[in-house]
Design an enzyme around this catalytic site. Structure first.
Site, PDB file in Angstrom:
ATOM      1  N   LYS A 262     -39.797  28.566   2.048  1.00 24.96           N
ATOM      2  CA  LYS A 262     -41.042  29.582   1.893  1.00 24.96           C
ATOM      3  C   LYS A 262     -41.237  29.946   0.559  1.00 24.96           C
ATOM      4  O   LYS A 262     -40.305  29.886  -0.873  1.00 24.96           O
ATOM      5  CB  LYS A 262     -41.331  30.240   2.406  1.00 24.96           C
ATOM      6  CG  LYS A 262     -41.513  29.853   4.057  1.00 24.96           C
ATOM      7  CD  LYS A 262     -41.452  31.808   4.482  1.00 24.96           C
ATOM      8  CE  LYS A 262     -41.628  31.468   6.583  1.00 24.96           C
ATOM      9  NZ  LYS A 262     -41.683  32.407   7.069  1.00 24.96           N
TER      10      LYS A 262
ATOM     11  N   HIS B 185     -37.221  27.789  16.443  1.00 24.44           N
ATOM     12  CA  HIS B 185     -36.365  28.144  15.868  1.00 24.44           C
ATOM     13  C   HIS B 185     -35.524  29.224  16.467  1.00 24.44           C
ATOM     14  O   HIS B 185     -34.670  29.849  15.782  1.00 24.44           O
ATOM     15  CB  HIS B 185     -37.572  29.677  15.785  1.00 24.44           C
ATOM     16  CG  HIS B 185     -37.887  29.985  14.034  1.00 24.44           C
ATOM     17  ND1 HIS B 185     -38.358  29.151  13.122  1.00 24.44           N
ATOM     18  CD2 HIS B 185     -37.611  31.314  13.750  1.00 24.44           C
ATOM     19  CE1 HIS B 185     -38.446  30.397  11.773  1.00 24.44           C
ATOM     20  NE2 HIS B 185     -37.664  30.714  12.466  1.00 24.44           N
TER      21      HIS B 185
ATOM     22  N   ARG C 286     -32.684  27.699  14.880  1.00 22.91           N
ATOM     23  CA  ARG C 286     -31.887  28.214  13.531  1.00 22.91           C
ATOM     24  C   ARG C 286     -31.541  29.826  13.841  1.00 22.91           C
ATOM     25  O   ARG C 286     -30.647  29.565  13.583  1.00 22.91           O
ATOM     26  CB  ARG C 286     -33.479  28.410  12.560  1.00 22.91           C
ATOM     27  CG  ARG C 286     -33.792  29.350  11.308  1.00 22.91           C
ATOM     28  CD  ARG C 286     -34.987  29.477  11.251  1.00 22.91           C
ATOM     29  NE  ARG C 286     -34.904  30.126   9.698  1.00 22.91           N
ATOM     30  CZ  ARG C 286     -34.426  29.792   8.223  1.00 22.91           C
ATOM     31  NH1 ARG C 286     -33.853  28.826   8.024  1.00 22.91           N
ATOM     32  NH2 ARG C 286     -35.278  30.823   7.282  1.00 22.91           N
TER      33      ARG C 286
ATOM     34  N   HIS D 292     -33.629  32.658   3.188  1.00 19.68           N
ATOM     35  CA  HIS D 292     -34.277  34.144   2.573  1.00 19.68           C
ATOM     36  C   HIS D 292     -34.048  34.697   1.651  1.00 19.68           C
ATOM     37  O   HIS D 292     -33.346  34.698   1.174  1.00 19.68           O
ATOM     38  CB  HIS D 292     -33.701  35.436   4.176  1.00 19.68           C
ATOM     39  CG  HIS D 292     -33.469  34.769   5.352  1.00 19.68           C
ATOM     40  ND1 HIS D 292     -32.855  35.501   6.008  1.00 19.68           N
ATOM     41  CD2 HIS D 292     -34.863  34.525   6.250  1.00 19.68           C
ATOM     42  CE1 HIS D 292     -33.291  34.774   7.815  1.00 19.68           C
ATOM     43  NE2 HIS D 292     -34.575  34.655   7.194  1.00 19.68           N
TER      44      HIS D 292
END
Length: 294
Positions: A169, A240, A243, A266
């Site tokens: 991200k 996900h 993950r 993160h």
């Protein structure tokens, strides 16, 4: 208002370098906000006040979840900060608007046995099956998001040292170790299956659909659903989930939170801390089941 929204989106693309998926989310939230403002005669951003924003959020409460409202408010706050910084407005009406309190959801994850069943389900006699096994092994070994997986290029993988490089991200780059088993199946895919799927087409991307196109996120979703059914797993499983399982299993076996945060990509360790709640919940279940005085 439309001109200001366009300027803000351009700012997010050019100056902030946000990924296409993030831009899409911002755009969707801002369109709803702009429509509401227009319906209430508020097309001049200088006339928007705190009550207008809270009224909009209150209206959303009837339609969407608190998580969606919190995300929309974050978008609105970013937009009004942009208007203030560009001196389009004299103040920021969103500054003191509080986000709704969110309940922390414990992520779904699989047991090690369930993961093993899923990993063994693809048919390795077919190129598609070898690709499926390589994808599953890679996702479980690295905790990659599906959006990161489909964008992997040949240059992102170093099998000699056992690491992959991916962009997460906000286009943040990170290095994640592969592990021997994922390494072996990735090598098998590259040696035995990729060229058959590519045909005559050249591609920089690692995972290809039939005909040489890069595999899509939707295809990976469908593939995982099919394999989960084949493995006889009744749980609802998405890309996900692998993950979540990656992070949970690492922490269960003693990995430190900071390392898991780094591997997951993160930005904040508070996001990673949700997996410690998974561990606590599991320990409590085990205690209740086996302790004689529980």
């Amino acid at each position: 208002m439309e001109a200001y929204l366009e300027a803000f989106i351009d700012y997010l693309k050019v100056e902030k370098g946000l990924a296409a998926n993030s831009i899409y989310s911002y755009n969707g939230d801002l369109k709803k906000y702009a429509t509401y403002l227009k319906e209430n005669g508020l097309e001049n951003p200088k006339k928007i006040n705190r009550k207008d924003i809270t009224d909009f959020l209150f209206m959303l409460r009837k339609k969407v979840s608190p998580n969606s409202i919190a995300r929309t408010l974050s978008t609105i706050k970013s937009f009004h900060k942009f208007l203030l910084r560009e001196k389009i407005t004299p103040s920021d009406p969103a500054d003191l608007v509080d986000a709704p309190k969110l309940e922390k959801k414990i992520p779904n994850f699989l047991s090690f046995d369930e993961v093993t069943k899923i990993l063994k389900a693809p048919n390795l006699k077919k190129p598609q099956g070898i690709r499926e096994r390589a994808i599953l092994e890679l996702m479980y070994a690295t905790g990659l998001r599906v959006s990161e997986l489909v964008k992997l290029k040949r240059s992102d993988i170093n099998l000699d040292v056992g690491f992959i490089k991916c962009k997460g991200k906000g286009s943040k780059e990170r290095i994640v170790p592969l592990g021997k088993i994922a390494e072996n199946f990735l090598q098998k895919y590259l040696n035995e299956a990729r060229a058959k799927l590519a045909g005559k087409k050249e591609s920089v991307y690692i995972f290809l659909a039939q005909g040489g196109r890069p595999i899509s996120r939707q295809s990976v979703w469908k593939m995982i659903k099919k394999i989960v059914r084949k493995a006889g797993i009744k749980k609802k499983v998405s890309p996900h989930t692998l993950r979540h399982s990656f992070a949970t299993h690492l922490l269960e076996r003693g990995a430190d939170l900071r390392s898991v945060q780094e591997m997951l990509g993160h930005a904040s360790i508070t996001t990673t801390q949700i997996y410690t709640h998974v561990n606590q919940k599991r320990l409590k279940t085990i205690h209740s089941k086996y302790h004689p005085r529980a």
